[in-house]
Design an enzyme around this catalytic site. Structure first.
Site, PDB file in Angstrom:
ATOM      1  N   TRP A 357       0.856  -1.175   0.086  1.00 37.92           N
ATOM      2  CA  TRP A 357       0.149  -0.074   0.068  1.00 37.92           C
ATOM      3  C   TRP A 357       0.722   1.216  -0.059  1.00 37.92           C
ATOM      4  O   TRP A 357       0.240   2.443  -0.303  1.00 37.92           O
ATOM      5  CB  TRP A 357      -0.791  -0.175   1.259  1.00 37.92           C
ATOM      6  N   ASP A 358       1.897   1.102   0.168  1.00 39.27           N
ATOM      7  CA  ASP A 358       3.054   2.135   0.133  1.00 39.27           C
ATOM      8  C   ASP A 358       3.050   3.101  -1.174  1.00 39.27           C
ATOM      9  O   ASP A 358       3.303   4.266  -1.154  1.00 39.27           O
ATOM     10  CB  ASP A 358       4.584   1.699   0.282  1.00 39.27           C
ATOM     11  N   GLU A 485       0.601  -2.497  12.788  1.00 38.00           N
ATOM     12  CA  GLU A 485       0.559  -4.011  12.693  1.00 38.00           C
ATOM     13  C   GLU A 485       1.132  -4.737  14.079  1.00 38.00           C
ATOM     14  O   GLU A 485       1.219  -5.786  14.193  1.00 38.00           O
ATOM     15  CB  GLU A 485       1.593  -4.604  11.726  1.00 38.00           C
ATOM     16  N   LYS A 596       3.181   0.439  16.285  1.00 39.71           N
ATOM     17  CA  LYS A 596       4.328   0.413  15.365  1.00 39.71           C
ATOM     18  C   LYS A 596       4.391   1.338  14.448  1.00 39.71           C
ATOM     19  O   LYS A 596       5.747   2.011  14.142  1.00 39.71           O
ATOM     20  CB  LYS A 596       4.076  -0.714  14.252  1.00 39.71           C
ATOM     21  N   GLN A 597       3.424   2.032  13.818  1.00 43.46           N
ATOM     22  CA  GLN A 597       3.420   3.196  12.929  1.00 43.46           C
ATOM     23  C   GLN A 597       2.137   3.920  12.753  1.00 43.46           C
ATOM     24  O   GLN A 597       1.259   3.389  13.294  1.00 43.46           O
ATOM     25  CB  GLN A 597       3.795   2.650  11.563  1.00 43.46           C
TER      26      GLN A 597
HETATM   27  C1  BGC Z   1       4.947  -1.881   7.335  1.00 43.90           C
HETATM   28  C2  BGC Z   1       3.926  -1.754   6.054  1.00 43.90           C
HETATM   29  C3  BGC Z   1       4.607  -1.512   4.866  1.00 43.90           C
HETATM   30  C4  BGC Z   1       5.467  -2.694   4.615  1.00 43.90           C
HETATM   31  C5  BGC Z   1       6.443  -2.328   3.434  1.00 43.90           C
HETATM   32  C6  BGC Z   1       5.947  -2.812   7.046  1.00 43.90           C
HETATM   33  O1  BGC Z   1       7.000  -2.837   7.925  1.00 43.90           O
HETATM   34  O2  BGC Z   1       4.472  -1.951   8.435  1.00 43.90           O
HETATM   35  O3  BGC Z   1       3.072  -0.781   6.565  1.00 43.90           O
HETATM   36  O4  BGC Z   1       3.442  -1.709   4.004  1.00 43.90           O
HETATM   37  O5  BGC Z   1       6.579  -2.503   5.831  1.00 43.90           O
HETATM   38  O6  BGC Z   1       6.968  -1.113   3.388  1.00 43.90           O
END
Ligand code: BGC
Length: 772
Positions: A357-358, A485, A596-597
């Site tokens: 989704w990035d 996550e 996490k984010q």
């Molecule tokens: C992140 C995701 C991201 C993926 C790829 C993961 O560590 O939590 O949001 O899509 O890395 O960059």
């Protein structure tokens, strides 16, 4: 955030320089010195081979294989055969002998080692002096580049200058399909054909993947500036020449290798491919090395003229942001809609080359404001994989289309069920991307064609995956994982609920517009997709009744029950526990309020102007202290919001990781490949963060602020056939239309007409930072 910089590469505004060979750092250097041109990518490995630690990585966008590891699960909807970007042909394959000693950087006596990537030309060079056991000294320079436009073309040059002798050197050069995949070290390639192309004095070979049946034609032609002897050598999956070249003391002998790699993502007959490859090689031979290099320089000169970000007073971030722009441009520039942007680009095998989704949330803005055609192609990639998304929705017992969390070919490739079966940010991200693209470009043809079809199928999926609360009678999502996550199988994740609501709203708006302006087209769409008015009304109902939990102080609960989770003080987690995934049991990560984010903050970033400053402030103040930024995407998003909230020091602290995430190896995993999608977030960090660009309202907004550490910066953005230039100093902002018509912009809350003559404004006091 506990991260430290390696400070390994030399500072230079336009170059990445490594002085002295450090075998222990080689994998990091290989990632940093990766070259790419969207079509293919090649890590900065030593082409002559090494006995040291190295990942010989050569990748092609969309060339993949399936894992041969045993399927682990029989549960429905769980991916058992993930696909991954496959390590492919070693087209730089070389070996060098002097007096029977083979050059091996790991063991050879090498001095004056110097490696440089010139961001203005895209050329990678490496030079050193090799002293053999027989005390012969030779200066060797390797050079390579990939043509950014004639994307099948790769170039390699090796120059030898003997310093204390005259005599023969033996060089083997060729093409090798015996490359082992790093993650699953077996060969996935079979040889289809090889031989000589006499009229071109060239050799070529065609390799094919074992299960996906994709093909690569790889051929090369040599140009050597003196007499030499050559013998053809052939081995399984390999073809090349063995050369004996007489060197003369203090004279430079140069070998140029012109390579063409033609890929076929869908199988064609090998004769057709052989012909196509031969033709491409003939074109490359007639273009020649020098002319190709000239075209390359012109290409990059144009890119820097258009896309450069200049930072005054901060050499580190100046180098950092140029490295980011260079790598983004190399990874993707909209050449072909069947390509996408892997989380690691084409620079390594971590994340299996997958796009996430990035793409729509972090990378798209860079292209929207620099290269709208590329932005469109990213969305066309999603359209071309709509059938795969439809079938994924069925695997999950849903209707419509569910876009995969990780993919190369449109199918789900993530074998962690708690991500693949419960994260829907790729689907809502595609809807968001369509909205953002159309909002900025006004591309109606795309919207009413491919765009609306994807929106309908995504809305359909969301309705079928969502559900209704028995207690509140409200709509939302159960058993999901949002962008954070660290929370699995939660109910009413605010991000998922909010993004779904926006998706329904936008889809309905577009359908309503169609019903007025293009009823026939709407009817065709309804027939094609089986859309009924009842379904459309249901979406309206879901959107109106979506559930959110918001406290009186404005903090939106990340998911139902989040406020009740045990609290842990993340500042007390020892540095040695990071990365947590490797040091904490998997389930332990899920049992507390650590984040996490950005999750709530992520949708407040994406739909920024729909939230009041108070709401953003309340949520930032609540969630940031609970966030450990384990995803490399996290600091940039926080930095942008911190700048908006006037927390400039905090914004700068977060930013310090953004542009140099890989150059300084902050996450200690650059050896696995670059954080390509974070690199895009670094661009946003400057343009949206310090530049204050907001692109989700009726008008473009700019609120530039110059961090205390800088004396100014400038950037350009493309917007509706215009190029707008923004130049800041500590007390002024100059805006000018470099190309195209004048435009009304909102600057520091005031509407201003900006034209070709330009306007210089004094920065309002509240946007001027105290400097010591
Ligand atoms: C992140 C995701 C991201 C993926 C790829 C993961 O560590 O939590 O949001 O899509 O890395 O960059």
């Amino acid at each position: 955030m506990a991260k430290t910089a390696d400070d390994y590469f030399k500072l230079d505004p336009w170059k990445i320089v490594e002085e002295g060979f450090n075998p222990g750092y080689e994998r990091v250097s290989e990632s940093i010195f990766s070259l790419g041109n969207e079509y293919m990518g090649v890590r900065g490995y030593f082409e002559e081979g090494t006995s040291g630690d190295s990942l010989l990585g050569s990748y092609f966008n969309g060339i993949y294989e399936f894992s041969r590891k045993e399927a682990l699960s029989h549960y429905k909807g769980i991916v058992t055969k993930p696909h991954f970007m496959l390590n492919a042909v070693n087209w730089l394959d070389t070996a060098i002998w002097l007096d029977d000693e083979r050059l091996d950087m790991n063991t050879a006596d090498v001095k004056a080692f110097y490696r440089e990537l010139d961001l203005r030309t895209g050329v990678l060079t490496r030079s050193f002096i090799w002293t053999t056991k027989t005390k012969k000294q030779v200066k060797i320079i390797f050079e390579r580049f990939l043509h950014m436009e004639k994307s099948t073309n790769g170039y390699q040059k090796i120059s030898f200058e003997p310093l204390n002798f005259s005599g023969d050197i033996q060089v083997q050069t060729g093409i090798d399909f015996n490359t082992k995949h790093g993650e699953e070290p077996i060969s996935f390639w079979e040889e289809q054909q090889k031989g000589e192309l006499e009229e071109l004095e060239a050799l070529a070979i065609v390799g094919q993947t074992v299960t996906t049946k994709q093909q690569i034609f790889s051929g090369f032609h040599l140009v050597i500036n003196q007499d030499y002897k050559k013998k053809r050598i052939e081995a399984e999956k390999k073809i090349g020449y063995s050369l004996v070249v007489p060197l003369t003391q203090n004279r430079e002998t140069i070998i140029e290798k012109l390579v063409v790699n033609v890929i076929k993502k869908e199988e064609v007959s090998k004769d057709v491919l052989w012909l196509e490859g031969t033709k491409a090689l003939a074109d490359s031979v007639s273009l020649g090395y020098e002319q190709a290099q000239k075209e390359q320089q012109d290409y990059w000169a144009y890119i820097w003229d258009q896309f450069d970000i200049q930072i005054e007073g901060d050499e580190k971030n100046q180098q950092g942001i140029r490295f980011c722009i260079f790598q983004l441009q190399q990874t993707y520039h909209g050449q072909n809609p069947s390509n996408n942007i892997g989380a690691k680009g084409l620079t390594g095998e971590a994340y299996s080359g997958h796009a996430f989704w990035d793409t729509e949330t972090c990378c798209l803005p860079y292209y929207l404001f620099n290269n709208p055609k590329a932005a469109k192609n990213l969305l066309e990639f999603r359209y071309s994989t709509l059938d795969a998304a439809r079938s994924r929705a069925q695997d999950l017992d849903c209707r419509g289309a569910c876009y995969p969390i990780a993919t190369l070919n449109g199918e789900e490739a993530c074998d962690l069920w708690q991500h693949a079966s419960t994260q829907f940010q790729p689907s809502t991200g595609v809807a968001y991307g369509i909205w953002h693209y159309v909002h900025l470009t006004d591309d109606q043809a795309f919207l009413y064609g491919h765009g609306i079809e994807m929106l309908v199928e995504i809305s359909r999926f969301l309705e079928s995956r969502g559900d209704w609360s028995q207690l509140t009678k409200k709509f939302g999502f159960y058993g999901v994982m949002g962008p954070d996550e660290f929370q699995v199988m939660v109910n009413h994740n605010a991000y998922t609920n909010y993004m779904a609501q926006q998706t329904f709203d936008y889809t309905i708006k577009v359908l309503e517009r169609m019903s007025v302006a293009m009823p026939e087209q709407l009817e065709q769409l309804m027939t094609r997709t089986g859309l009924s008015e009842e379904e459309w009304n249901n979406w309206q109902h879901c959107a109106e009744e979506t559930l959110f939990f918001e406290r009186e102080d404005g903090v939106i609960e990340q998911h139902e029950g989040y406020f009740d989770l045990p609290h842990i003080d993340i500042d007390n987690i020892p540095i040695s526990d990071f990365p947590l995934y490797s040091h904490w049991s998997y389930d332990r990560i899920y049992r507390n309020d650590m984040i996490k984010q950005p999750d709530v903050l992520m949708f407040q970033f994406l739909y920024n102007q729909r939230f009041s400053k108070d709401s953003k402030q309340a949520n930032y103040d609540y969630y940031e202290p609970r966030t450990i930024h384990e995803s490399s995407l996290s600091p940039s998003i926080h930095s942008v919001l911190a700048a908006e909230l006037g927390k400039f020091d905090e914004a700068f602290d977060f930013f310090s990781f953004a542009t140099r995430m890989d150059l300084d190896n902050y996450n200690r995993n650059t050896n696995e490949g670059l954080h390509t999608t974070s690199i895009a977030a670094a661009w946003m960090n400057i343009v949206y963060g310090f530049g204050g660009l907001r692109s989700d309202g009726e008008q473009l907004v700019l609120n530039p602020v110059v961090p205390k550490q800088w004396t100014g910066y400038s950037f350009r953005i493309e917007y509706r056939n215009r190029i707008i230039e923004v130049k800041t100093s500590t007390t002024t902002v100059a805006l000018r239309i470099v190309k195209g018509d004048s435009i009304l912009l909102s600057i520091y809350g005031e509407e201003r007409l900006i034209d070709g003559k330009g306007s210089e404004l004094s920065t309002p006091e509240e946007w001027q930072l105290q400097r010591s």
